[in-house]
Design a protein around this motif. Structure first.
Motif, PDB file in Angstrom:
ATOM      1  N   ALA A  83      68.678  76.742  56.753  1.00  0.00           N
ATOM      2  CA  ALA A  83      69.842  77.585  57.050  1.00  0.00           C
ATOM      3  C   ALA A  83      69.513  78.591  58.155  1.00  0.00           C
ATOM      4  O   ALA A  83      70.300  78.796  59.084  1.00  0.00           O
ATOM      5  N   GLN A  84      68.339  79.162  58.040  1.00  0.00           N
ATOM      6  CA  GLN A  84      67.923  80.189  59.005  1.00  0.00           C
ATOM      7  C   GLN A  84      67.770  79.591  60.412  1.00  0.00           C
ATOM      8  O   GLN A  84      68.113  80.224  61.410  1.00  0.00           O
ATOM      9  N   LEU A  85      67.292  78.352  60.471  1.00  0.00           N
ATOM     10  CA  LEU A  85      67.034  77.716  61.765  1.00  0.00           C
ATOM     11  C   LEU A  85      68.179  76.803  62.200  1.00  0.00           C
ATOM     12  O   LEU A  85      68.064  76.105  63.217  1.00  0.00           O
ATOM     13  N   ALA A  86      69.285  76.824  61.451  1.00  0.00           N
ATOM     14  CA  ALA A  86      70.367  75.853  61.679  1.00  0.00           C
ATOM     15  C   ALA A  86      70.779  75.723  63.145  1.00  0.00           C
ATOM     16  O   ALA A  86      70.951  74.602  63.647  1.00  0.00           O
ATOM     17  N   PRO A  87      70.953  76.829  63.869  1.00  0.00           N
ATOM     18  CA  PRO A  87      71.370  76.672  65.275  1.00  0.00           C
ATOM     19  C   PRO A  87      70.356  75.883  66.108  1.00  0.00           C
ATOM     20  O   PRO A  87      70.733  75.132  67.005  1.00  0.00           O
ATOM     21  N   ARG A  88      69.070  76.044  65.791  1.00  0.00           N
ATOM     22  CA  ARG A  88      68.031  75.334  66.543  1.00  0.00           C
ATOM     23  C   ARG A  88      67.916  73.869  66.125  1.00  0.00           C
ATOM     24  O   ARG A  88      67.303  73.067  66.829  1.00  0.00           O
TER      25      ARG A  88
END
Lengths: 227, 227
Positions: A83-88
């Motif tokens: 979730a924290q890295l979702a954009p990447r």
């Protein structure tokens, strides 16, 4: 191929890092603590100085800058990291090798997360990623020993055909491993849970067991295998 | 060995009946309808006239008068049949080969029963029985074809060491099969669920897949394998 391994400092992640690097991939071991990842990378390079490994230790964010991402965290951190890295992770192939297991007395039991499997939880946490489940059944100690020959079928499941084919391709690049399209991501629940059975067999019989399919003779590439 | 197969008129049960009879066991195929069981027994004897099979079709109650009982009903009838026959199963080794699967669209999904697995539901329904889970992953069509060679490890789980050893022994009497002690009955949940993955692979790839363990080299009999 550049492969990033998120949470790659544990036994399963670092073993896969070494193995993938040994067959020519460039590996970025990721961790919340880049220093720790750099330490693991250094250990692997020192352990196999003659193998020409390309392994760097970086932060998890930097590890996302890879062609394929492998998620190798402990089970209770996998979905929140995704979730924290979702954009990447948007548009990327993300392979979850995470198993939820609990040691209960002398046996290992599979935990069923509320979403059914860790792989589905990861897909839900990063909906733009192309999540596949794979590498659950590989014995870490054998994977880590680059002088040991692997002998395993790797069950790959995903709702994204492109993630399946990329994961099967990455798997097939490892001698002794064969990637098998095991269907949609819903299969991850049973694949992950089955790891508890294999770990239990390993403990009981002091083995390093993996599985091979028998009676499975895949159609040639381009064949009519998906109907 | 006399083997009774409860609900033995379905594809999995009748296949195992033929296979066990082909290696010299005396098989009693049981059904709620003895006539139906007798019909299946006749079919098997007619199909393999030169194999010296000993197969009789009887009621489920009569099938319980055997050395080992195999439960091969549809999943939704397994526990209630075990409850009904509980007095006759007292002290007996009862092997559940039942899988709870549902076809959802084009895929097979594992159903998780409230007790975790069908094998545990059977054990709870017949607490005096010595229940083991086994034979979930064998491809019925290959088992049924007595000219086909099997190539499979059979994962056996039970809370009764005597049921495990009897089931491993029965399995090892079938050429091409090896029984593997896969731990306690709690492992049945993952073993049963994994059948959905294998069935899915079979449908997708037109295979008749089973599994072999690699990296598994069991300690010799009498060895210190259970610690």
């Amino acid at each position: 191929m550049i492969v990033g391994i998120l949470g790659g400092t544990g036994p399963a992640g670092s073993a896969l890092a070494a193995r993938l690097a040994s067959v020519g991939h460039e590996v970025r071991v990721g961790s919340r603590q880049p220093d720790r990842a750099a330490g693991i990378a250094r250990e692997l390079l020192d352990k196999w100085p003659d193998d020409g490994l390309r392994i760097a230790g970086v932060g998890n964010e930097a590890a996302c800058e890879s062609d394929i991402i492998v998620l190798a965290t402990p089970w209770d951190g996998a979905a929140s990291l995704a979730a924290q890295l979702a954009p990447r992770l948007e548009g990327k192939v993300v392979i979850s090798m995470v198993n939820a297991l609990a040691k209960v007395g002398d046996e290992f039991q599979a935990l069923i997360p509320p979403s059914g499997s860790i792989a589905i939880a990861v897909q839900q946490a990063a909906p733009g990623a192309r999540v596949a489940g794979a590498y659950h059944h590989l014995p870490a100690r054998t994977v880590a020993d680059l002088r040991a020959t692997l002998d395993a079928d790797v069950l790959v499941c995903s709702d994204h055909p492109m993630a399946t084919s990329a994961t099967v391709g990455l798997t097939d690049s490892i001698p002794g491993c064969r990637g098998v399209d095991a269907g949609r991501l819903s299969a991850a629940a049973a694949i992950e849970a089955f790891t508890a059975v294999l770990v239990g067999i390993n403990v009981k019989h002091r083995a390093h067991a993996s599985i091979r399919l028998t009676g499975y003779d895949p159609a040639p590439a381009g064949g009519d295998v998906t109907r």
